[in-house]
Write a protein that holds these residues in place. Sequence first.
Motif, short mmCIF file in Angstrom:
data_model
loop_
_atom_site.label_atom_id
_atom_site.label_comp_id
_atom_site.label_asym_id
_atom_site.label_seq_id
_atom_site.Cartn_x
_atom_site.Cartn_y
_atom_site.Cartn_z
N SER A 274 -5.39 2.99 6.92
CA SER A 274 -6.42 2.02 7.33
C SER A 274 -5.88 0.60 7.31
N ILE A 275 -5.09 0.29 6.28
CA ILE A 275 -4.51 -1.04 6.17
C ILE A 275 -3.55 -1.31 7.33
N GLN A 276 -2.77 -0.30 7.68
CA GLN A 276 -1.84 -0.47 8.80
C GLN A 276 -2.60 -0.73 10.10
N ASP A 277 -3.71 -0.02 10.28
CA ASP A 277 -4.54 -0.27 11.47
C ASP A 277 -5.06 -1.71 11.47
N ALA B 296 4.64 4.27 -6.95
CA ALA B 296 3.52 3.52 -6.36
C ALA B 296 4.04 2.58 -5.28
N GLU B 297 3.15 2.17 -4.39
CA GLU B 297 3.49 1.24 -3.32
C GLU B 297 2.53 0.06 -3.39
N ASP B 298 3.02 -1.08 -3.88
CA ASP B 298 2.18 -2.26 -4.03
C ASP B 298 1.95 -2.91 -2.66
N MET B 299 0.74 -2.73 -2.14
CA MET B 299 0.40 -3.26 -0.82
C MET B 299 -0.46 -4.52 -0.90
N SER B 300 -0.42 -5.17 -2.04
CA SER B 300 -1.18 -6.40 -2.19
C SER B 300 -0.69 -7.45 -1.19
N THR C 279 -9.99 -2.88 0.66
CA THR C 279 -9.51 -1.50 0.83
C THR C 279 -8.53 -1.12 -0.27
N ILE C 280 -7.63 -2.03 -0.59
CA ILE C 280 -6.67 -1.78 -1.66
C ILE C 280 -7.38 -1.58 -2.99
N ALA C 281 -8.37 -2.40 -3.26
CA ALA C 281 -9.11 -2.31 -4.53
C ALA C 281 -9.85 -1.00 -4.66
N ASN C 282 -10.28 -0.41 -3.54
CA ASN C 282 -11.07 0.81 -3.58
C ASN C 282 -10.23 2.08 -3.44
N ALA C 283 -8.92 1.94 -3.30
CA ALA C 283 -8.04 3.10 -3.12
C ALA C 283 -7.74 3.75 -4.47
N THR C 284 -8.78 4.14 -5.18
CA THR C 284 -8.65 4.67 -6.54
C THR C 284 -9.14 6.11 -6.61
N PHE C 285 -8.38 6.94 -7.31
CA PHE C 285 -8.81 8.32 -7.58
C PHE C 285 -8.53 8.62 -9.05
N ASN C 286 -9.56 9.08 -9.74
CA ASN C 286 -9.44 9.42 -11.16
C ASN C 286 -8.94 8.23 -11.98
N GLY C 287 -9.36 7.02 -11.56
CA GLY C 287 -8.99 5.82 -12.28
C GLY C 287 -7.59 5.31 -12.00
N ILE C 288 -6.90 5.89 -11.03
CA ILE C 288 -5.52 5.50 -10.73
C ILE C 288 -5.45 4.92 -9.32
N ASN C 289 -4.83 3.75 -9.21
CA ASN C 289 -4.64 3.08 -7.94
C ASN C 289 -3.14 2.85 -7.73
N SER D 266 -1.74 14.94 -6.36
CA SER D 266 -1.76 15.03 -4.90
C SER D 266 -2.98 14.32 -4.32
N SER D 267 -4.12 14.47 -4.96
CA SER D 267 -5.33 13.79 -4.49
C SER D 267 -5.19 12.29 -4.59
N THR D 268 -4.57 11.80 -5.68
CA THR D 268 -4.35 10.36 -5.84
C THR D 268 -3.46 9.82 -4.73
N VAL D 269 -2.41 10.57 -4.42
CA VAL D 269 -1.50 10.15 -3.34
C VAL D 269 -2.20 10.20 -1.99
N ASP D 270 -3.01 11.22 -1.77
CA ASP D 270 -3.73 11.34 -0.50
C ASP D 270 -4.70 10.17 -0.29
N VAL D 271 -5.38 9.78 -1.38
CA VAL D 271 -6.28 8.62 -1.28
C VAL D 271 -5.49 7.37 -0.93
N ALA D 272 -4.33 7.20 -1.57
CA ALA D 272 -3.49 6.04 -1.28
C ALA D 272 -3.02 6.05 0.17
#
Length: 274
Positions: A83-86, A160-164, A125-135, A71-77
């Motif tokens: 932020s990306i949408q903004d 996962a949602e690839d937002m690259s 922002t995409i590169a830093n959207a990591t929690f517990n080593g998972i992006n 849940s924390s990983t998803v919340d970080v994403a």
Amino acid sequence: MNSINTNLGAMVALQNLNKITADLRVTQNRISTGLKVSSAKDDGAIYAIAQSQRAEIKSLDSVKMSLSRTSSTVDVAMTAGESIQDMLTELKEKALAASDTSLDTTSRDALKADFAAIRNQITKTIANATFNGINLLNGSRATIGALANAQGSSHLTVDAEDMSLGGGIITLGASTDFSTATSAQALLTTLDDSISNMSSALARLGTSSKSLDRHATFIGKLQDTMDGAVGKLVDADMAKEATKLQALQTKQQLAIQALSIANQSQSYMLSLFR
């Protein structure tokens, strides 16, 4: 038969006293532990059932931890995605402003520089959207799974949602920019599509996050229910045990008195020889 070798009355009194003492010991143990079944010696079948359920309850702690991590990983994403949408909205604003044919070159170049800076920030922002080593946003993995039961045989899977940049969600390229009003105008459709795709991706992540939260709530309630069920099997009724303790203490005193009387009975035989 009157005998000085065998005192049947004292034997019976002693047996009764021993039984009462044993019952008293059991009651005192129940009061001190709060359990009517604290070991296999008390009731082997009930103890085995309770231990099995306790093991499952303990295992559910691992399920809750797994759900919390996912849940924390998803919340970080989701936070990064919002932020990306903004930033995509800001990019559209810059492109729309640059499409104005009345702008001079200097003003359009300033908008272009802002556009590039915001576009590059999306990648960071995409590169830093990591929690517990998972992006979940950089395309490094397709799914992430959380434990759903104590046996480890069921999982809750989040896609996962690839937002690259330049991908299926954000179609804007990593190096895309504009230099003229016409090229800026051409970017508006691409940005509109990216913003729409982002909304759908965030909706999917939000649905997954709710599913994880709902299952975590269920697991917590399941643990509480199982704790209650185990308690019904092994917990002592303290009001009942307190009443029983007083009764046994009284019976113990009376049994001691009975044993004392039985022990004195043989002394009466001395009167036969007077």
